[in-house]
Each structure stands twice: as C-alpha cells, then as structure tokens.
Design a protein around this motif. Structure first.
Motif, short mmCIF file in Angstrom:
data_model
loop_
_atom_site.label_atom_id
_atom_site.label_comp_id
_atom_site.label_asym_id
_atom_site.label_seq_id
_atom_site.Cartn_x
_atom_site.Cartn_y
_atom_site.Cartn_z
N ASP A 1 0.86 -1.18 0.00
CA ASP A 1 0.00 0.00 0.00
C ASP A 1 0.90 1.24 0.00
OD1 ASP A 1 -1.79 2.03 0.35
OD2 ASP A 1 -2.60 1.32 2.26
N PRO A 2 0.91 2.01 -1.09
CA PRO A 2 1.83 3.16 -1.17
C PRO A 2 1.33 4.38 -0.41
CG PRO A 2 0.54 3.02 -3.18
CD PRO A 2 0.14 1.83 -2.33
N ALA A 3 0.22 4.27 0.34
CA ALA A 3 -0.35 5.44 1.02
C ALA A 3 0.65 6.08 1.98
CB ALA A 3 -1.62 5.05 1.77
N GLY A 4 1.53 5.28 2.58
CA GLY A 4 2.51 5.82 3.51
C GLY A 4 3.46 6.83 2.88
N LEU A 5 3.58 6.79 1.56
CA LEU A 5 4.47 7.73 0.87
C LEU A 5 3.96 9.17 0.95
CD1 LEU A 5 5.23 5.60 -2.32
CD2 LEU A 5 6.86 6.21 -0.51
N MET A 6 2.67 9.35 1.26
CA MET A 6 2.11 10.69 1.32
C MET A 6 2.81 11.56 2.37
SD MET A 6 0.00 11.53 -1.00
CE MET A 6 -0.38 13.11 -0.23
N LYS A 7 3.44 10.93 3.36
CA LYS A 7 4.15 11.71 4.37
C LYS A 7 5.35 12.45 3.76
CE LYS A 7 2.88 8.78 8.28
NZ LYS A 7 3.37 7.86 9.33
N ASN A 8 5.79 12.01 2.59
CA ASN A 8 6.93 12.63 1.93
C ASN A 8 6.52 13.44 0.70
OD1 ASN A 8 8.99 11.43 3.64
ND2 ASN A 8 8.43 9.50 2.67
N LEU A 9 5.22 13.67 0.55
CA LEU A 9 4.71 14.33 -0.65
C LEU A 9 3.81 15.50 -0.29
CD1 LEU A 9 3.72 11.04 -2.50
CD2 LEU A 9 5.61 12.56 -3.19
N ARG A 10 3.64 16.40 -1.24
CA ARG A 10 2.67 17.48 -1.12
C ARG A 10 1.86 17.52 -2.40
NH1 ARG A 10 5.27 21.79 -3.95
NH2 ARG A 10 7.47 21.32 -4.28
N SER A 11 0.62 17.92 -2.30
CA SER A 11 -0.25 17.98 -3.47
C SER A 11 -0.28 19.42 -3.97
CB SER A 11 -1.66 17.52 -3.10
OG SER A 11 -2.51 17.52 -4.23
N GLY A 12 0.08 19.61 -5.25
CA GLY A 12 0.12 20.95 -5.83
C GLY A 12 -1.25 21.43 -6.26
N ASP A 13 -1.32 22.71 -6.63
CA ASP A 13 -2.58 23.29 -7.10
C ASP A 13 -3.08 22.59 -8.36
OD1 ASP A 13 -2.51 25.08 -5.02
OD2 ASP A 13 -1.58 26.68 -6.19
N ASP A 14 -2.15 21.96 -9.09
CA ASP A 14 -2.53 21.25 -10.31
C ASP A 14 -2.95 19.81 -10.02
OD1 ASP A 14 -0.10 20.21 -9.57
OD2 ASP A 14 0.94 20.65 -11.47
N GLY A 15 -2.96 19.44 -8.73
CA GLY A 15 -3.39 18.10 -8.36
C GLY A 15 -2.30 17.05 -8.43
N ARG A 16 -1.11 17.44 -8.88
CA ARG A 16 -0.02 16.47 -8.98
C ARG A 16 0.76 16.41 -7.67
NH1 ARG A 16 0.84 14.43 -13.88
NH2 ARG A 16 3.04 13.96 -13.52
N LEU A 17 1.38 15.28 -7.44
CA LEU A 17 2.13 15.03 -6.22
C LEU A 17 3.60 15.34 -6.44
CD1 LEU A 17 0.50 11.59 -5.33
CD2 LEU A 17 -0.06 13.81 -4.33
N ARG A 18 4.18 16.09 -5.51
CA ARG A 18 5.61 16.41 -5.59
C ARG A 18 6.24 16.14 -4.23
NH1 ARG A 18 2.93 19.94 -8.86
NH2 ARG A 18 3.78 20.24 -10.95
N TRP A 19 7.58 15.94 -4.26
CA TRP A 19 8.29 15.70 -3.01
C TRP A 19 8.11 16.89 -2.08
CZ3 TRP A 19 8.93 10.88 -2.80
CH2 TRP A 19 9.37 10.13 -3.90
#
Length: 281
Positions: free
Chosen positions: A172-190
């Motif tokens: 389950d890759p959900a744990g990776l969200m702790k290292n990510l931020r969601s941009g205004d364009d909806g894409r995930l970045r470090w």
C-alpha cells in the motif's frame, strides 16, 4: 506505537521547524536528523523503538523540508542546517545524543566540532567527510527527476523502486504521502523546497568536514553506522574517517545502502540502541 507530541522549534533566522517527541519524559534525549529530501517521518520506526526502550526520541523536519518553513533566501547551506540544529539542542538545556543520516549527519558533525557541550553522543549514519562522487550524483539525479511531479501514488512507488530496487515495494503506497505534497494542479511532488538542490556538496565542504571530524573531542562517544552496500561511503572514505577520528566506533549493516535505517530498520536499531544504552548509562 508510542504516542508522539508535536513540538515546534525556531531557527536563528526566524523560521519555524516542525518536530515531534516521544518516549518517557525522564528518558535520555536522542535527536534523530533526516537526510536531504526526507522528512522527520523517515525516523518514525527508530523513534518508536527508542521510546519503547526508555529513551526520549525527538525528530524534526529540517528547513525547506516537510512541514517546516521554506527559506525565502534559499539558504540551505550545510552550515545553516548546523546552526539550526544548535538552536534546537539548546532548547533542551542539557546534552542530547544526536543521530544523523546523510545531511543530518553533516549537521551533527559540524555541531559536535563547534559546540560539543550540546551533545552526549554522536551517531553518524553513512556519512564521512569525503563522499563517493558517483553515489552523490545518483542521489542528485533521483531528486531532480520528475520535476512535474506524479499523477498517482503508484507512479511515486515505481520511481522509488527504480532508485532503490533492493528495498521491498510497499503493498500500500499510502505511507508515501508523508513525503509528498499535493500541488494546485493536483499532482504530487516531493515535500521539500526545490531550492535545496542549489546547496550541493563541494570539495571545500569535504575540507570543512574533515577539519570538523579531526576536532571531535575524544571524550565524545562517536559511532559511524554505514551501509555495507552504500555507494556514498566507499573504502577510501571509511579509511580517512578512521584516520581523523581514531576514537570512533564503526558498525557495518549488511544488505543496506546509503539510507541504512530505511533499508534495514531492525538491523540499524539493533546496532544503535545497545550503543546508546552503553554510552549514555
């Protein structure tokens, strides 16, 4: 899992740093410092094990990382991170054992040389003054890839697996969200300021770290934990480390690369916890 308490810190230039602390209030203090491009969550497993063992474990996001503030001036120099660490340690009013990985290890080393009274012990995780340039370049290439971010967590997991194929890909890759931020364009970045990439290690940095290592007090318990398969700490770097810090102990973790705790968390804790018990007792 040991409950954690959020704890804020302030840098000398007024930035807010997001931290956590867990474990018994009377436990020996241990600060866990993450590497470049990581967040405090990289240490959750180790911090929990330390707290369970009776230590007071503290983690924080370095400036420009995770939930901490970004520098408007783009000041992410290694010496600045070290000054931030010194400010954090001073808030506790007593010496703290510092465990630092990669960039965090550099902060710990510089602080130990400049203000050894702030430390009760120093654990450097796969960091020596002279890094293997090939290993450093591989890290930089990974951190600079995907500047447009990711559409899904599965894309993130695939990129991490390609960089570190020896680490088991999470179901389950959900744990990776702790290292990510969601941009205004909806894409995930470090979850770090891209400007941190402008503070690259140079030969002058290696000279400064060598000087810092040679100035470590022999009375300060020091341990180097290296990944046996690391491409950042090579045989030459290890030999130079031993030459400048002959009092330091060295532990090698089999089947681990540069991110030792992430690659083999239990083996890492199995080396560090007994060491801290011994030197802090």
């Amino acid at each position: 899992m040991s409950e954690s308490e959020l704890i804020p810190f302030a840098t000398p230039d007024g930035l807010s740093l997001a931290g956590e602390i867990r474990g018994p209030a009377d436990g020996a203090l241990v600060a866990l410092l993450h590497g470049g491009g990581q967040t405090r969550h990289a240490w959750t497993g180790v911090a929990t094990q330390l707290a369970t063992a009776g230590f007071r474990a503290m983690t924080y996001d370095a400036r420009g990382h995770g939930d901490s503030a970004w520098s408007d001036q783009g000041d992410y120099e290694l010496t600045t991170h070290a000054r931030d660490l010194q400010a954090v340690l001073r808030t506790f009013g007593k010496p703290v054992a510092v465990v630092g990985a990669s960039m965090g290890g550099v902060s710990g080393l510089l602080t130990a040389a400049e203000a050894p009274e702030l430390l009760s012990a120093l654990v450097l995780v796969d960091i020596v003054p002279r890094f293997s340039p090939q290993g450093v370049e591989r890290i930089r290439t990974f951190m600079q890839s995907h500047p447009q971010g990711f559409a899904t967590l599965d894309e993130v997991a695939a990129a991490v697996s390609a960089y570190n194929p020896g680490r088991t890909r999470p179901a389950d890759p959900a744990g990776l969200m702790k290292n990510l931020r969601s941009g205004d364009d909806g894409r995930l970045r470090w979850h770090w300021d891209p400007a941190i990439m402008n503070a690259a290690p140079t030969h002058a940095v290696g000279d400064a770290l060598t000087d810092a290592l040679s100035r470590l007090p022999a009375s300060l318990p020091t341990l180097l934990v290296r990944g046996a398969e690391s491409d950042v700490v090579d045989a030459d770097g290890l030999e130079e480390f031993r030459r400048h810090a002959p009092h330091a102990e060295v532990a090698s973790i089999a089947r681990a690369g540069h991110m030792v705790a992430g690659d083999r968390n239990d083996a890492f804790s199995g080396a560090v916890l007994p060491y801290l018990r011994r030197v802090l007792s």
